[in-house]
Design a protein around this motif. Structure first.
Motif, PDB file in Angstrom:
ATOM      1  N   GLY A 118       0.760  -1.507  -0.205  1.00  0.00           N
ATOM      2  CA  GLY A 118       0.061  -0.097   0.031  1.00  0.00           C
ATOM      3  C   GLY A 118       1.133   1.653   0.469  1.00  0.00           C
ATOM      4  N   ILE A 119       2.165   1.279   0.669  1.00  0.00           N
ATOM      5  CA  ILE A 119       2.978   2.415   1.245  1.00  0.00           C
ATOM      6  C   ILE A 119       3.267   2.586  -0.366  1.00  0.00           C
ATOM      7  N   VAL A 120       3.887   1.245  -1.380  1.00  0.00           N
ATOM      8  CA  VAL A 120       4.640   2.003  -2.331  1.00  0.00           C
ATOM      9  C   VAL A 120       3.805   2.391  -3.373  1.00  0.00           C
ATOM     10  N   LEU A 121       2.599   1.619  -3.128  1.00  0.00           N
ATOM     11  CA  LEU A 121       1.351   2.242  -4.374  1.00  0.00           C
ATOM     12  C   LEU A 121       0.752   3.349  -4.441  1.00  0.00           C
ATOM     13  N   LEU A 125       2.110   6.478  -6.871  1.00  0.00           N
ATOM     14  CA  LEU A 125       0.331   6.917  -7.533  1.00  0.00           C
ATOM     15  C   LEU A 125       0.976   8.910  -7.399  1.00  0.00           C
ATOM     16  N   VAL A 126       1.618   9.535  -6.323  1.00  0.00           N
ATOM     17  CA  VAL A 126       2.108  10.203  -6.435  1.00  0.00           C
ATOM     18  C   VAL A 126       2.798  10.794  -7.408  1.00  0.00           C
ATOM     19  N   PHE A 127       3.911   9.829  -7.295  1.00  0.00           N
ATOM     20  CA  PHE A 127       4.619  10.667  -8.530  1.00  0.00           C
ATOM     21  C   PHE A 127       3.994  10.387  -9.423  1.00  0.00           C
ATOM     22  N   HIS A 128       3.838   9.574 -10.299  1.00  0.00           N
ATOM     23  CA  HIS A 128       3.201   8.517 -11.742  1.00  0.00           C
ATOM     24  C   HIS A 128       1.934  10.421 -11.491  1.00  0.00           C
ATOM     25  N   LEU A 129       1.035  11.172 -10.960  1.00  0.00           N
ATOM     26  CA  LEU A 129       0.069  12.267 -10.826  1.00  0.00           C
ATOM     27  C   LEU A 129       0.989  12.848 -11.754  1.00  0.00           C
ATOM     28  N   LEU A 130       2.261  13.877 -10.482  1.00  0.00           N
ATOM     29  CA  LEU A 130       3.207  14.355 -11.187  1.00  0.00           C
ATOM     30  C   LEU A 130       3.640  14.498 -12.265  1.00  0.00           C
ATOM     31  N   HIS A 131       3.693  13.222 -12.870  1.00  0.00           N
ATOM     32  CA  HIS A 131       4.936  13.176 -13.873  1.00  0.00           C
ATOM     33  C   HIS A 131       4.249  13.079 -14.991  1.00  0.00           C
ATOM     34  N   LEU A 132       2.799  12.138 -15.375  1.00  0.00           N
ATOM     35  CA  LEU A 132       1.988  12.339 -16.495  1.00  0.00           C
ATOM     36  C   LEU A 132       0.617  13.125 -16.452  1.00  0.00           C
ATOM     37  N   THR A 133       0.815  13.413 -15.567  1.00  0.00           N
ATOM     38  CA  THR A 133      -1.333  14.022 -15.063  1.00  0.00           C
ATOM     39  C   THR A 133      -0.437  15.651 -15.646  1.00  0.00           C
ATOM     40  N   ALA A 172       8.153  -1.237 -11.198  1.00  0.00           N
ATOM     41  CA  ALA A 172       8.591  -1.141  -9.268  1.00  0.00           C
ATOM     42  C   ALA A 172       6.828  -0.574  -8.131  1.00  0.00           C
ATOM     43  N   GLY A 173       6.867  -0.094  -9.929  1.00  0.00           N
ATOM     44  CA  GLY A 173       4.338   0.563  -9.499  1.00  0.00           C
ATOM     45  C   GLY A 173       3.546  -0.576  -9.547  1.00  0.00           C
ATOM     46  N   GLN A 174       4.394  -1.179 -10.459  1.00  0.00           N
ATOM     47  CA  GLN A 174       3.061  -2.147 -10.941  1.00  0.00           C
ATOM     48  C   GLN A 174       3.669  -3.864 -10.146  1.00  0.00           C
ATOM     49  N   VAL A 175       4.836  -3.812  -9.057  1.00  0.00           N
ATOM     50  CA  VAL A 175       4.775  -4.894  -8.389  1.00  0.00           C
ATOM     51  C   VAL A 175       4.085  -4.403  -7.052  1.00  0.00           C
ATOM     52  N   GLY A 176       4.417  -2.615  -6.878  1.00  0.00           N
ATOM     53  CA  GLY A 176       2.877  -3.169  -5.914  1.00  0.00           C
ATOM     54  C   GLY A 176       1.512  -3.357  -6.086  1.00  0.00           C
ATOM     55  N   LEU A 177       1.039  -2.381  -7.581  1.00  0.00           N
ATOM     56  CA  LEU A 177      -0.279  -3.058  -7.679  1.00  0.00           C
ATOM     57  C   LEU A 177      -0.930  -3.956  -7.843  1.00  0.00           C
ATOM     58  N   ALA A 178       0.432  -4.881  -8.053  1.00  0.00           N
ATOM     59  CA  ALA A 178       0.023  -6.169  -8.013  1.00  0.00           C
ATOM     60  C   ALA A 178      -0.060  -7.022  -6.910  1.00  0.00           C
ATOM     61  N   PHE A 179       0.662  -6.811  -5.765  1.00  0.00           N
ATOM     62  CA  PHE A 179       0.566  -7.728  -4.483  1.00  0.00           C
ATOM     63  C   PHE A 179      -0.578  -7.091  -3.657  1.00  0.00           C
ATOM     64  N   HIS A 180      -1.135  -5.478  -4.070  1.00  0.00           N
ATOM     65  CA  HIS A 180      -1.575  -5.168  -3.338  1.00  0.00           C
ATOM     66  C   HIS A 180      -3.240  -5.592  -3.908  1.00  0.00           C
ATOM     67  N   LEU A 181      -3.867  -5.776  -5.219  1.00  0.00           N
ATOM     68  CA  LEU A 181      -4.902  -5.978  -5.878  1.00  0.00           C
ATOM     69  C   LEU A 181      -5.395  -7.441  -5.744  1.00  0.00           C
ATOM     70  N   SER A 182      -4.325  -8.144  -5.612  1.00  0.00           N
ATOM     71  CA  SER A 182      -3.657  -9.614  -4.951  1.00  0.00           C
ATOM     72  C   SER A 182      -4.706 -10.173  -4.198  1.00  0.00           C
ATOM     73  N   HIS A 183      -4.727  -9.349  -3.126  1.00  0.00           N
ATOM     74  CA  HIS A 183      -4.960  -9.654  -1.883  1.00  0.00           C
ATOM     75  C   HIS A 183      -6.678  -8.991  -1.713  1.00  0.00           C
ATOM     76  N   ALA A 184      -6.686  -7.639  -2.099  1.00  0.00           N
ATOM     77  CA  ALA A 184      -7.317  -6.772  -1.663  1.00  0.00           C
ATOM     78  C   ALA A 184      -8.504  -6.855  -2.521  1.00  0.00           C
ATOM     79  N   VAL A 185      -8.812  -7.186  -3.508  1.00  0.00           N
ATOM     80  CA  VAL A 185     -10.001  -7.621  -4.339  1.00  0.00           C
ATOM     81  C   VAL A 185     -11.140  -8.427  -3.551  1.00  0.00           C
ATOM     82  N   SER A 186     -10.269  -9.902  -3.151  1.00  0.00           N
ATOM     83  CA  SER A 186     -10.266 -11.078  -2.644  1.00  0.00           C
ATOM     84  C   SER A 186     -10.711 -10.556  -0.834  1.00  0.00           C
TER      85      SER A 186
END
Length: 231
Positions: A118-121, A125-133, A172-186
């Motif tokens: 969650g922290i990685v994600l 997210l902050v980096f992504h918003l500052l970068h591409l948004t 690296a962000g996708q690794v955090g996303l994968a781990f978080h989504l994998s447990h969070a959805v279920s």
């Protein structure tokens, strides 16, 4: 009077640990739905600059809808993070002395690393918003305009993912996303009470399946550009 009592009970319910988990599950699922559609929209990079830039222009031509969605998603994300912190602190207060031996037989690695992922994600997210948004990071490509006068989102992605450092950050962000989504959805499905013996395996597979779908799509975009498949 009865309305006041009902509102008080409802407020107290959401203040409770169970109520907080329900709100956290609902807010998490809303964010998951957004992540899926965001990935699907970005897959238009494989159709070329016209498709992706036209899609981005379509969204910007609906400013009320776009900003309502952005503000709404930001609010939901803040609530989700705040509840996660609150529940984590409550759990620590309830167990001030850590276990001498951790029992991890039934807990998956994704459930044990929810805080870390969650922290990685969140940082990503902050980096992504500052970068591409916002274009604060890498502003040289933020103001590009394509031949049709649209903001060149396609060109921004090409510019970004030709840089190995940016590729490393996004992977690296996708690794955090994968781990978080994998447990969070279920976990969210279980919290909301969607359980049935006949569908137990399906519900447990929902998290890893969604994580695989989203991360595969995002990584495909990043690597296709980095490897020169998409130019």
């Amino acid at each position: 009077m009865y309305n006041d009592i009902g509102m008080t009970r409802l407020f107290n319910h959401f203040q409770s640990s169970v109520g907080a988990k329900v709100v956290m599950a609902l807010s998490g699922l809303v964010l998951v739905i957004y992540v899926i559609f965001h990935m699907l929209g970005n897959l238009q990079v494989f159709e070329g600059p016209h498709a992706l830039n036209s899609y981005a222009a379509f969204l910007r031509d609906l400013p009320i809808l776009l900003w309502t969605a952005r503000i709404g998603l930001l609010g939901i994300a803040v609530v989700h993070v705040a509840l996660a912190i609150r529940l984590s602190l409550n759990n620590r207060r309830a167990r001030p002395i850590a276990y001498a031996i951790h029992e991890y037989r039934r807990a998956s690695i994704t459930s044990r690393t929810m805080t870390a992922s969650g922290i990685v994600l969140l940082l990503f997210l902050v980096f992504h918003l500052l970068h591409l948004t916002a274009g604060v990071i890498g502003p040289a490509s933020a103001d590009r305009i394509d031949e049709e006068g649209h903001r060149d989102v396609y060109g921004m992605l090409i510019h970004a993912f030709q840089n190995p450092l940016m590729v490393a950050v996004y992977l690296a962000g996708q690794v955090g996303l994968a781990f978080h989504l994998s447990h969070a959805v279920s976990s969210s499905v279980q919290t909301l009470g969607f359980e049935h013996a006949a569908l137990d395996r399906l519900f447990k597979a929902a998290g890893p399946s969604v994580a695989l779908l989203v991360v595969f799509g995002n990584v495909a975009i990043i690597l296709a550009i980095f490897l020169g498949i998409v130019r």
